[in-house]
Design an enzyme around this catalytic site. Structure first.
Site, PDB file in Angstrom:
ATOM      1  N   ASP A 155      -0.575 -18.387   4.036  1.00  0.00           N
ATOM      2  CA  ASP A 155      -1.478 -19.395   3.454  1.00  0.00           C
ATOM      3  C   ASP A 155      -1.925 -20.407   4.512  1.00  0.00           C
ATOM      4  O   ASP A 155      -3.106 -20.737   4.630  1.00  0.00           O
ATOM      5  CB  ASP A 155      -0.853 -20.086   2.229  1.00  0.00           C
ATOM      6  CG  ASP A 155       0.651 -20.195   2.283  1.00  0.00           C
ATOM      7  OD1 ASP A 155       1.248 -19.732   3.269  1.00  0.00           O
ATOM      8  OD2 ASP A 155       1.247 -20.754   1.350  1.00  0.00           O
ATOM      9  N   LYS A 176       5.094 -14.005   4.916  1.00  0.00           N
ATOM     10  CA  LYS A 176       5.365 -14.908   3.782  1.00  0.00           C
ATOM     11  C   LYS A 176       6.866 -14.833   3.511  1.00  0.00           C
ATOM     12  O   LYS A 176       7.316 -14.666   2.375  1.00  0.00           O
ATOM     13  CB  LYS A 176       4.524 -14.465   2.561  1.00  0.00           C
ATOM     14  CG  LYS A 176       4.565 -15.386   1.373  1.00  0.00           C
ATOM     15  CD  LYS A 176       3.800 -16.672   1.546  1.00  0.00           C
ATOM     16  CE  LYS A 176       4.008 -17.596   0.369  1.00  0.00           C
ATOM     17  NZ  LYS A 176       3.398 -18.933   0.552  1.00  0.00           N
ATOM     18  N   ASP A 194     -11.006  -9.509   6.817  1.00  0.00           N
ATOM     19  CA  ASP A 194     -12.278  -9.890   6.169  1.00  0.00           C
ATOM     20  C   ASP A 194     -12.596 -11.341   6.519  1.00  0.00           C
ATOM     21  O   ASP A 194     -13.741 -11.691   6.788  1.00  0.00           O
ATOM     22  CB  ASP A 194     -12.184  -9.740   4.645  1.00  0.00           C
ATOM     23  CG  ASP A 194     -12.726  -8.389   4.158  1.00  0.00           C
ATOM     24  OD1 ASP A 194     -12.543  -7.394   4.888  1.00  0.00           O
ATOM     25  OD2 ASP A 194     -13.328  -8.333   3.070  1.00  0.00           O
ATOM     26  N   ASP A 225      -5.319  -6.902   5.838  1.00  0.00           N
ATOM     27  CA  ASP A 225      -6.601  -6.552   5.227  1.00  0.00           C
ATOM     28  C   ASP A 225      -7.390  -7.826   4.904  1.00  0.00           C
ATOM     29  O   ASP A 225      -8.567  -7.966   5.249  1.00  0.00           O
ATOM     30  CB  ASP A 225      -6.329  -5.755   3.938  1.00  0.00           C
ATOM     31  CG  ASP A 225      -7.604  -5.190   3.343  1.00  0.00           C
ATOM     32  OD1 ASP A 225      -8.548  -4.929   4.118  1.00  0.00           O
ATOM     33  OD2 ASP A 225      -7.665  -5.008   2.119  1.00  0.00           O
ATOM     34  N   TYR A 263       0.829  -1.207   0.000  1.00  0.00           N
ATOM     35  CA  TYR A 263       0.000   0.000   0.000  1.00  0.00           C
ATOM     36  C   TYR A 263       0.863   1.257   0.000  1.00  0.00           C
ATOM     37  O   TYR A 263       0.401   2.332   0.375  1.00  0.00           O
ATOM     38  CB  TYR A 263      -0.919   0.012   1.227  1.00  0.00           C
ATOM     39  CG  TYR A 263      -2.037  -0.987   1.149  1.00  0.00           C
ATOM     40  CD1 TYR A 263      -1.780  -2.347   1.218  1.00  0.00           C
ATOM     41  CD2 TYR A 263      -3.361  -0.582   1.017  1.00  0.00           C
ATOM     42  CE1 TYR A 263      -2.799  -3.279   1.156  1.00  0.00           C
ATOM     43  CE2 TYR A 263      -4.384  -1.506   0.955  1.00  0.00           C
ATOM     44  CZ  TYR A 263      -4.100  -2.850   1.022  1.00  0.00           C
ATOM     45  OH  TYR A 263      -5.121  -3.767   0.975  1.00  0.00           O
TER      46      TYR A 263
END
Ligand code: ATP
Length: 334
Positions: free
Chosen positions: A206, A173, A234, A230, A124
């Site tokens: 993951d 990651k 959700d 983010d 971002y």
């Protein structure tokens, strides 16, 4: 004493849910003097600028804002209006708590998680461009810094201590993104020993998604970089009933902006059926931040009672009430 707070009703379902949240706060007799300002698509349509100086000045002055979701107009130079606010005020913490609500049917009971999302860096950073004239290739630069990583990870540990939580899980990651995600993971490994009473755990993104679906109860405070945070929030909102129930706080050292996790929900905008709970719960986070815990608790209790009764619920919660009917039911339960 009346507190001045900047209110940005927002785009899409924003005005509907903002009106509902303000109505509940007023009924709860919270002494707020709203300073209403525009931003996003609404501001672009009205004055040709999605980020008006007056709006920024009001937030700067009041130090606190309640904000509806915003649409970024498709114009040159504006990548994300929400991001612009976070960058402008250096709101590096995005706190997204997720708690089960009795009466809202979901796959799991007793979920109580907190996602702490880094809010200003990584993918971002706003550095993105097409790398061929006919838009056949593109690149986005992910910027992660030691300072940015350390301050958010420390914030997550301090939050854990303040709120008597037991564990912090860092999500990364680093096996693939060795520099950026690796830097974040290394910061976590360096900082964790400073907090011997908090268990430290690391998960690859993951695997984390799978683990959250299989056994979410193993998690407590989750800290991650911007994009992963983010996506994870959700996912966690889905564990307790969806985006209509997910609040958030964007905080820096001087300013805080409270908003729902969801976006402008164009598919239901203007129909009067949006669930205002996410914004109302964001307003409760704001009241806690202002050390008005009693008022926050009063509103939360009324909201929970409304869910538990299960008679007046918006369509996202399998009910058929309008935003206004739901709001009135909450007010009745105050
Ligand atoms: P953004 O990328 O801006 O966060 P998004 O792509 O996640 O937005 P949303 O606008 O959050 O999309 O909407 C996702 C889905 O959730 C839509 O189907 C929308 O109708 C639903 N939704 C979001 N907020 C609410 C709400 N407050 N009440 C009911 N449904 C909602």
């Amino acid at each position: 004493m009346t507190i001045k707070i900047t209110l940005i009703p927002g785009d899409g379902i924003g005005p509907e849910i903002s009106e509902a949240a303000c109505k509940v706060l007023e009924a709860a007799k919270v002494p707020i003097d709203w300073e209403t300002h525009i931003a996003g698509q609404t501001a672009f349509d009205k004055i040709g600028n999605p980020l008006p100086e007056k709006t920024l000045e009001s937030i700067q002055k009041n130090k606190i804002a309640l904000k509806g979701p915003l649409k970024t107009p498709t114009i040159e130079g504006f990548k994300s209006i929400n991001l612009a606010f976070r960058k402008h005020f250096d709101l590096y913490v995005n706190l997204r708590p997720t708690k089960s609500f009795e009466g809202v049917p979901t796959r799991y009971n007793n979920i109580d998680l907190v996602v702490v999302r880094e809010n200003t860096e990584e993918l971002y950073s706003g550095i993105e461009r097409y790398t061929s004239p006919n838009k056949e290739s593109a690149e986005t630069v992910s910027v992660v810094t030691k300072k940015g990583s350390e301050r958010i990870i420390r914030w997550a540990f301090d939050y854990a201590i303040r709120n008597k939580r037991k564990k912090v899980t860092l999500v990364h990651k680093a096996n693939i993104l060795k520099a950026t995600s690796g830097l974040f993971l290394e910061a976590g490994r360096r900082i964790a020993p400073e907090y011997p009473n908090i268990e430290f755990d690391e998960k690859i993104i993951d695997n984390m998604c799978m683990q959250l679906v299989i056994n979410p109860h193993q998690f407590d405070v989750i800290v991650s970089t911007n994009l992963f945070g983010d996506i994870l929030s959700d996912l966690t909102s889905g564990l307790v009933g969806g985006l209509g129930l997910a609040p958030s706080a964007n905080m820096g050292h001087k300013v805080a902006i409270f908003e729902s996790v969801h976006g402008i929900a164009p598919d239901i905008a203007g129909r009067g059926i949006a669930n205002p709970s996410a914004l109302l719960l964001s307003a409760c986070l704001m009241l806690n931040y202002l050390q008005m815990e009693k008022a926050a608790q009063k509103i939360k209790t009324a909201l929970l009672k409304t869910f538990k009764e299960g008679k007046v619920l918006t369509p996202d919660l399998k009910g058929n009430a309008s935003t206004l009917q739901f709001t009135d039911a909450v007010i009745k339960n105050l």
